[in-house]
Design a protein around this motif. Structure first.
Motif, mmCIF file in Angstrom:
data_model
loop_
_atom_site.group_PDB
_atom_site.id
_atom_site.type_symbol
_atom_site.label_atom_id
_atom_site.label_comp_id
_atom_site.label_asym_id
_atom_site.label_seq_id
_atom_site.Cartn_x
_atom_site.Cartn_y
_atom_site.Cartn_z
ATOM 1 N N GLY A 36 -3.296 12.293 -19.447
ATOM 2 C CA GLY A 36 -4.359 11.842 -18.434
ATOM 3 C C GLY A 36 -4.095 11.444 -17.763
ATOM 4 O O GLY A 36 -5.042 11.542 -16.479
ATOM 5 N N THR A 37 -2.706 11.014 -16.735
ATOM 6 C CA THR A 37 -3.026 10.012 -15.723
ATOM 7 C C THR A 37 -1.998 11.554 -15.047
ATOM 8 O O THR A 37 -1.201 12.849 -15.305
ATOM 9 N N ILE A 38 -1.683 10.797 -13.353
ATOM 10 C CA ILE A 38 -1.222 11.903 -12.167
ATOM 11 C C ILE A 38 0.337 10.997 -12.222
ATOM 12 O O ILE A 38 -0.552 10.516 -11.877
ATOM 13 N N PHE A 39 1.095 11.639 -12.463
ATOM 14 C CA PHE A 39 2.370 10.726 -11.381
ATOM 15 C C PHE A 39 2.376 11.209 -10.309
ATOM 16 O O PHE A 39 2.964 12.289 -9.775
ATOM 17 N N VAL A 40 2.815 10.631 -9.428
ATOM 18 C CA VAL A 40 2.786 10.451 -7.937
ATOM 19 C C VAL A 40 3.871 10.229 -7.760
ATOM 20 O O VAL A 40 4.586 9.015 -7.873
ATOM 21 N N ALA A 41 4.759 10.781 -7.553
ATOM 22 C CA ALA A 41 6.374 10.431 -6.973
ATOM 23 C C ALA A 41 7.145 10.331 -5.914
ATOM 24 O O ALA A 41 6.918 11.220 -4.509
ATOM 25 N N MET A 42 7.138 9.078 -5.171
ATOM 26 C CA MET A 42 7.939 8.312 -3.956
ATOM 27 C C MET A 42 8.757 8.495 -3.549
ATOM 28 O O MET A 42 9.237 7.640 -5.289
ATOM 29 N N ARG A 43 9.427 9.434 -2.828
ATOM 30 C CA ARG A 43 10.727 8.575 -2.174
ATOM 31 C C ARG A 43 11.031 6.762 -1.220
ATOM 32 O O ARG A 43 9.709 6.637 -0.689
ATOM 33 N N THR A 78 2.339 20.905 -11.271
ATOM 34 C CA THR A 78 3.177 19.871 -10.274
ATOM 35 C C THR A 78 2.112 20.136 -9.123
ATOM 36 O O THR A 78 1.181 21.130 -8.582
ATOM 37 N N TYR A 79 1.852 19.169 -7.957
ATOM 38 C CA TYR A 79 1.459 19.896 -7.224
ATOM 39 C C TYR A 79 1.666 19.201 -5.979
ATOM 40 O O TYR A 79 2.355 17.615 -5.695
ATOM 41 N N LEU A 80 2.279 20.054 -4.970
ATOM 42 C CA LEU A 80 2.874 20.290 -3.918
ATOM 43 C C LEU A 80 2.395 19.505 -3.248
ATOM 44 O O LEU A 80 1.260 20.726 -1.936
ATOM 45 N N VAL A 81 3.162 18.030 -1.876
ATOM 46 C CA VAL A 81 2.151 18.131 -0.485
ATOM 47 C C VAL A 81 3.644 17.460 -0.110
ATOM 48 O O VAL A 81 4.960 18.063 -0.410
ATOM 49 N N ALA A 82 3.017 17.675 1.145
ATOM 50 C CA ALA A 82 3.449 16.635 3.008
ATOM 51 C C ALA A 82 4.571 15.914 2.314
ATOM 52 O O ALA A 82 5.922 15.566 3.596
ATOM 53 N N ASP A 83 3.417 15.056 1.893
ATOM 54 C CA ASP A 83 3.664 13.358 1.440
ATOM 55 C C ASP A 83 2.814 12.927 0.908
ATOM 56 O O ASP A 83 1.897 12.664 0.801
ATOM 57 N N SER A 84 4.267 12.224 -0.158
ATOM 58 C CA SER A 84 3.724 11.972 -1.464
ATOM 59 C C SER A 84 2.975 10.988 -1.372
ATOM 60 O O SER A 84 1.452 10.452 -2.338
ATOM 61 N N ARG A 85 2.880 9.694 -0.027
ATOM 62 C CA ARG A 85 2.415 8.817 0.088
ATOM 63 C C ARG A 85 1.236 8.719 0.964
ATOM 64 O O ARG A 85 0.584 7.688 -0.033
ATOM 65 N N ARG A 86 1.206 9.464 1.485
ATOM 66 C CA ARG A 86 -0.349 9.624 2.086
ATOM 67 C C ARG A 86 -1.145 10.525 1.138
ATOM 68 O O ARG A 86 -2.554 9.969 0.795
ATOM 69 N N ALA A 87 -0.439 11.184 0.085
ATOM 70 C CA ALA A 87 -1.537 11.689 -0.781
ATOM 71 C C ALA A 87 -1.869 10.588 -1.878
ATOM 72 O O ALA A 87 -2.754 10.806 -2.498
ATOM 73 N N LEU A 88 -1.070 9.744 -2.312
ATOM 74 C CA LEU A 88 -1.467 8.645 -3.244
ATOM 75 C C LEU A 88 -2.593 8.121 -2.334
ATOM 76 O O LEU A 88 -3.937 7.311 -3.047
ATOM 77 N N SER A 89 -2.522 7.589 -1.334
ATOM 78 C CA SER A 89 -3.313 7.046 -0.553
ATOM 79 C C SER A 89 -4.967 7.470 -0.380
ATOM 80 O O SER A 89 -6.001 7.281 -0.716
#
Length: 493
Positions: A36-43, A78-89
């Protein structure tokens, strides 16, 4: 929350889109992943979250925000984004239902950001004390942790990840906080931790080269740009007009007020006076606002405390707080680990301070010399995994300004203590003759105290409010207050 509502207006490209999918929570640490969670992969500086996607999958997670394709079983989305950190915000803002528009953010709660190389924590604590003296409920997020509703929660960073910020903002709103004070570090801005916040007011304390090196900022220009970026998110800026970088940081913003010693400052400090007694330091100064003068008393020492107080006074006045209430708040403020006097040390003044870079140690020692100690004895080290330039500068400044220095450990992290000390000694130059090396920090403190006599000040520099020593990834309990107290207790027997 529905997956589409979670992403709001942030662009994403799903490997498969189930428009009816509901997400229970967001995680960026694979160890917290579950169904039920979504994992945000951040560098990060030392770890790439994309390498942990499989671990999150094995814990039951099936939804992943990524910046590039990762090998996962076919039932993973998977949900492809330009910037995972901005997506997390963006996602965190949506999850905790905090609208970014200023008229709706946090309901009636006012959000205030404080940024600068030094003074963020002290300015926040001074302003917090003023608002509380006015009977207003305050939340705080910063170096000292998260504080609200009588609780204090430790955090690993000055500015936590955006998920934590939005989570705590929601809790603060629900608990009735009227004001939230956030220390906005340059790293926090760079990592988009504050990207989707709008601040009623932003305070700029000062700027000097710092946090430049591997894992931090590539250059001073990048560091300055991160400070400047924050003020695009502030309805009003309150800045230190005496700082040489003021115009570069807060120029061309919405509304501006200034503070400082300069004649042109909207809030100007005049005639500061500094005293020391058995109870500690004190400072008196006059604040001039629109031609009217108000005498203010601080239980904090030094000119930098005057600057921090001015920023807080200007912010409080913007919210209609009277000078009578401001004075009550200033008289009550205590900032743990910032020019903190340890009690019970007799005729020796022992001070703990968080100073850990060129600007902060120079300001600290300039301040201490105002009080004309018989001798100024310093205990200090430098952190591992940080810029060597900081070590050279601290070694040069402290060993020159102190009458005697004890060079020791201070969170060596993954480096060897003796390697760090060699860098400090190189910066000290000829003044190394006025110093000794004691690698064990507890022994270094006790040695410095054994040298101190009546009228001396012993400045234990670098940790401030920290109660640990970080070595090879492990934080070992280390309480400098207890070490000092135990020393004087044993000495009196």
């Amino acid at each position: 929350m529905n997956i589409l509502k979670l992403f709001a207006d942030y662009p994403f490209f799903p490997s498969f889109l189930d428009s009816g999918k509901e997400i229970r929570d967001i995680v960026y640490d694979s160890r917290k992943a579950k169904p039920g969670t979504i994992f945000v992969a951040m560098r990060g500086a030392s770890h790439d979250g994309h390498e942990s996607c499989m671990d999150a999958y094995e814990r039951g997670c099936r939804d992943f925000v990524v910046e590039h394709r990762v090998p996962l079983p076919n039932d993973a989305i998977t949900y492809l984004v330009a910037d995972s950190r901005r997506a997390l915000s963006v996602m965190s803002r949506s999850l905790f239902e905090l609208d970014p528009k200023p008229e709706s953010q946090l309901g009636a709660t006012h959000c205030i950001a404080v940024t600068g190389t030094k003074g963020k924590t002290s300015t926040c604590m001074i302003l917090k004390s003023i608002f509380e003296a006015a009977g207003r409920k305050v939340g705080y997020i910063g170096t000292l942790g998260v504080m609200y509703d009588g609780k204090t929660i430790e955090t690993p960073n000055t500015t936590p990840e955006s998920y934590e910020i939005f989570r705590y903002l929601r809790e603060m709103r629900l608990s009735g906080c009227e004001y939230v004070l956030i220390e906005a570090s340059s790293q926090g801005v760079k990592m988009h931790r504050t990207a989707d916040l709008f601040f009623d007011l932003g305070i700029f304390t000062n700027l000097s080269p710092d946090h430049i090196g591997p894992g931090e900022h590539e250059s001073f220009e990048e560091y300055l740009a991160c400070k400047r970026e924050l003020f695009f998110q502030c309805a009003l800026s309150i800045g230190n007009v005496d700082d040489e970088y003021y115009d570069q940081v807060v120029a061309n913003r919405f509304g501006r007020l200034t503070f400082g010693m300069a004649e042109k400052a909207d809030y100007r400090a005049e005639n500061p006076q500094f005293t020391i007694s058995a109870d500690g330091f004190s400072t008196v100064f006059t604040c001039r606002e629109r031609g009217k003068r108000h005498e203010l008393f601080l239980t904090l020492p030094g000119l930098f405390s005057v600057y921090n107080a001015l920023g807080a006074v200007a912010a409080a006045r913007n919210f209609g707080v009277s000078y009578e209430t401001i004075q009550a708040g200033l008289a009550a403020v205590k900032v743990k680990g910032r020019t903190e006097i340890v009690p019970g040390t007799g005729d020796v003044r022992v001070l703990l301070d968080y100073a850990h870079n060129e600007l902060s140690v120079k300001s600290l020692f300039d301040m201490l010399l105002l009080y004309k100690p018989k001798r100024l004895i310093a205990v200090f080290g430098c952190g591992g995994n940080r810029s060597k330039l900081r070590r050279y500068a601290m070694g040069e400044i402290i060993c020159e300004m102190a009458d005697f220095s004890v060079i020791t450990s201070d969170n060596p992290r993954d480096e060897e203590v003796n390697d760090i000390i060699e860098d400090i000694k190189q910066g000290a130059g000829e003044n190394i003759k006025k110093a000794v090396v004691v690698p064990d920090r507890k022994e270094a403190i006790e040695y410095a105290l054994s040298l101190a006599g009546s009228g001396d000040i012993v400045a234990i520099v670098g940790k401030g409010d920290q109660d640990y020593e970080e070595i090879k990834g492990v934080r070992h309990p280390f309480d400098e207050r207890r070490i000092v107290a135990d020393y004087f207790k044993n000495a009196s027997r």
